[in-house]
Structures are given as C-alpha cells and as structure tokens.
Design a protein around this motif. Structure first.
Motif, short mmCIF file in Angstrom:
data_model
loop_
_atom_site.label_atom_id
_atom_site.label_comp_id
_atom_site.label_asym_id
_atom_site.label_seq_id
_atom_site.Cartn_x
_atom_site.Cartn_y
_atom_site.Cartn_z
N UNK A 110 0.83 -1.21 0.00
CA UNK A 110 0.00 0.00 0.00
C UNK A 110 0.86 1.26 0.00
N UNK A 111 1.98 1.20 0.72
CA UNK A 111 2.87 2.36 0.78
C UNK A 111 3.49 2.64 -0.59
N UNK A 112 3.98 1.60 -1.23
CA UNK A 112 4.61 1.75 -2.55
C UNK A 112 3.58 2.10 -3.61
N UNK A 113 2.41 1.51 -3.51
CA UNK A 113 1.34 1.82 -4.46
C UNK A 113 0.99 3.30 -4.40
N UNK A 114 0.89 3.83 -3.19
CA UNK A 114 0.56 5.26 -3.06
C UNK A 114 1.69 6.12 -3.60
N UNK A 115 2.94 5.66 -3.44
CA UNK A 115 4.07 6.40 -3.98
C UNK A 115 4.07 6.40 -5.50
N UNK A 116 3.73 5.25 -6.08
CA UNK A 116 3.67 5.15 -7.55
C UNK A 116 2.56 6.03 -8.10
N UNK A 117 1.39 5.96 -7.46
CA UNK A 117 0.25 6.76 -7.93
C UNK A 117 0.49 8.25 -7.74
N UNK A 118 1.43 8.58 -6.85
CA UNK A 118 1.75 9.98 -6.61
C UNK A 118 2.69 10.58 -7.65
N UNK A 119 3.29 9.72 -8.49
CA UNK A 119 4.17 10.21 -9.56
C UNK A 119 3.32 10.90 -10.62
N UNK A 120 3.80 12.04 -11.09
CA UNK A 120 3.06 12.82 -12.08
C UNK A 120 2.74 11.98 -13.32
N UNK A 121 1.52 12.11 -13.82
CA UNK A 121 1.10 11.35 -14.99
C UNK A 121 1.94 11.66 -16.22
N UNK A 122 2.52 12.85 -16.24
CA UNK A 122 3.38 13.22 -17.36
C UNK A 122 4.59 12.32 -17.48
N UNK A 123 5.04 11.76 -16.33
CA UNK A 123 6.17 10.84 -16.36
C UNK A 123 5.81 9.55 -17.07
N UNK A 124 4.58 9.08 -16.84
CA UNK A 124 4.11 7.88 -17.54
C UNK A 124 4.02 8.15 -19.04
N UNK A 125 3.50 9.32 -19.37
CA UNK A 125 3.37 9.67 -20.78
C UNK A 125 4.74 9.78 -21.45
N UNK A 126 5.72 10.27 -20.69
CA UNK A 126 7.07 10.39 -21.24
C UNK A 126 7.67 9.02 -21.53
N UNK A 127 7.41 8.05 -20.66
CA UNK A 127 7.94 6.70 -20.88
C UNK A 127 7.31 6.06 -22.12
N UNK A 128 6.03 6.35 -22.33
CA UNK A 128 5.36 5.83 -23.53
C UNK A 128 5.94 6.47 -24.78
#
Length: 223
Positions: A110-128
C-alpha cells in the motif's frame, strides 16, 4: 537504584546486546524482503488485469486484516502441525520471520502503491513516448521517483519491525525481549531487565528517528 547498578554487569549487558542485535537483524531482513514483496504487490494492484488486481487485493486484505501475532503462530505452529505427515522439519523462528515478511510486504504494498500513484502522470506519458515497456518504465523512471517519497515511511516501518520482532519471543526466538525475560528468570526480579530492554528500544528509536529526519531533509532539498 542499587539493584539496577548491580544488574549492569558485563555478562548481562553482553547478553542483552546479543538480543538487541538479533532484533535489528530480524528488522533488516523483514524490511528488505517486505520491500521486494511490496513492489510485487503494488505492481499487481495497479495492473490493468483484473485477476492480478484481485491477487494483490487478496494478499493485502489477508495480511493487513489479521494480527501479526496470529500470522506468526499460524506459520510457526499451526502450519508445521498440519504438514507433520510429510516428515519435514520446520524451524519455528524461520517460519515466524517469513510471516513477518509477508505482513510487512502487505503494508509496504500500500505504501509503494501510493508512492507510484503519486508520480506525475506526465512521467508515464514520457515513458510511452520513449517507447519503454511497462517494466522498463517502472524500473528506470517510476519506482526511483516513488521511492523518494516513501523512504522516510520505510525507515519508520523499520523502527516498527524492530519492536514487532519481540512477538517472535512467543515461538522461542532469540531477541531483545527474550533476553530480558531470561535474565529476569535468573535474578530476583524481572522489572530491571525489562526496564533495560525498554531503554535499548528507545535508544534505537531515537537513532532511527534522527535518520528519518535527515532523509526527509535531504529528499526535500533534492526536490
């Protein structure tokens, strides 16, 4: 006061420190294994596949929803009895530590999941945009940023696990509380050994609290 001073012999202190070392060792093992399980559990829970989400959800529900003491007793006592027909021998302390690892993994999920979800969505888009696979994105971009957010809570979790290692005393493990109990049975009273153990726990807590605050300051500067 005199009784307290008389208790502070080299042999007694050495025995107490031996128990403290084992408490710290258990804490280190559990937090490291728990972190690995937490990463896996978080990946399952944020997966787009319903089956994987369900597995991750079941894992956290079982181990967060039941007491750690019950989990330790189940793994170290009930499970070996249930499997006694196999003729296999199980070390209770090892199984107790396994239970603690699974418990810590659920909380860290739960701790790591919240940390991952807290990463800006733009970072996910950049990886794509870069054409990174899901696992490459997690390894090189998302998890490093997520861990910056959760390192202080992980240190706090480590403090808790050192204290929770005292639960292993109930299955015969060597740790700080067990050392205090043994010394108490050898002396006229149990209060002084337990008081000494309490002081040691507090010292470890104060040291790790200081480390946690230093980590928070460093991470704040790096942001």
């Amino acid at each position: 006061m005199n009784a307290f001073i008389e208790f502070l012999t080299l042999d007694n202190l050495t025995y107490m420190l031996f128990g403290l070392v084992w408490s710290v060792i258990y804490g280190v093992i559990v937090v490291l294994v728990g972190t690995i399980l937490g990463i896996i559990g978080a990946a399952l829970k944020i997966s787009k596949h319903k089956v994987l989400q369900s597995i991750g959800g079941l894992y956290t529900t079982v181990f967060i929803g039941t007491p750690m003491m019950l989990q330790i007793l189940f793994f170290a006592v009930a499970l070996p009895q249930a499997l006694s027909f196999t003729g296999m021998r199980f070390e209770p302390t090892t199984l107790g530590v396994v239970a603690m690892c699974l418990n810590a993994g659920a909380y860290q999920t739960e701790l790591i999941r919240s940390g991952i979800l807290g990463v800006d969505k733009g970072q996910w888009e950049a990886t794509e945009t870069l054409g990174l696979s899901y696992f490459q994105a997690m390894r090189y971009v998302i998890l490093p940023q997520a861990f910056k957010r959760i390192i202080p809570p992980l240190i706090s979790e480590f403090m808790t696990l050192i204290k929770d290692s005292s639960l292993l005393y109930n299955i015969g493990a060597i740790e700080l509380t067990a050392s205090a109990s043994v010394l108490g049975s050898r002396s006229a009273g149990i209060m002084i050994p337990y008081l000494d153990a309490g002081i040691m726990y507090i010292v470890i807590y104060l040291i790790l609290s200081r480390v946690e605050k230093m980590a928070e300051r460093r991470l704040a500067v790096s942001d």
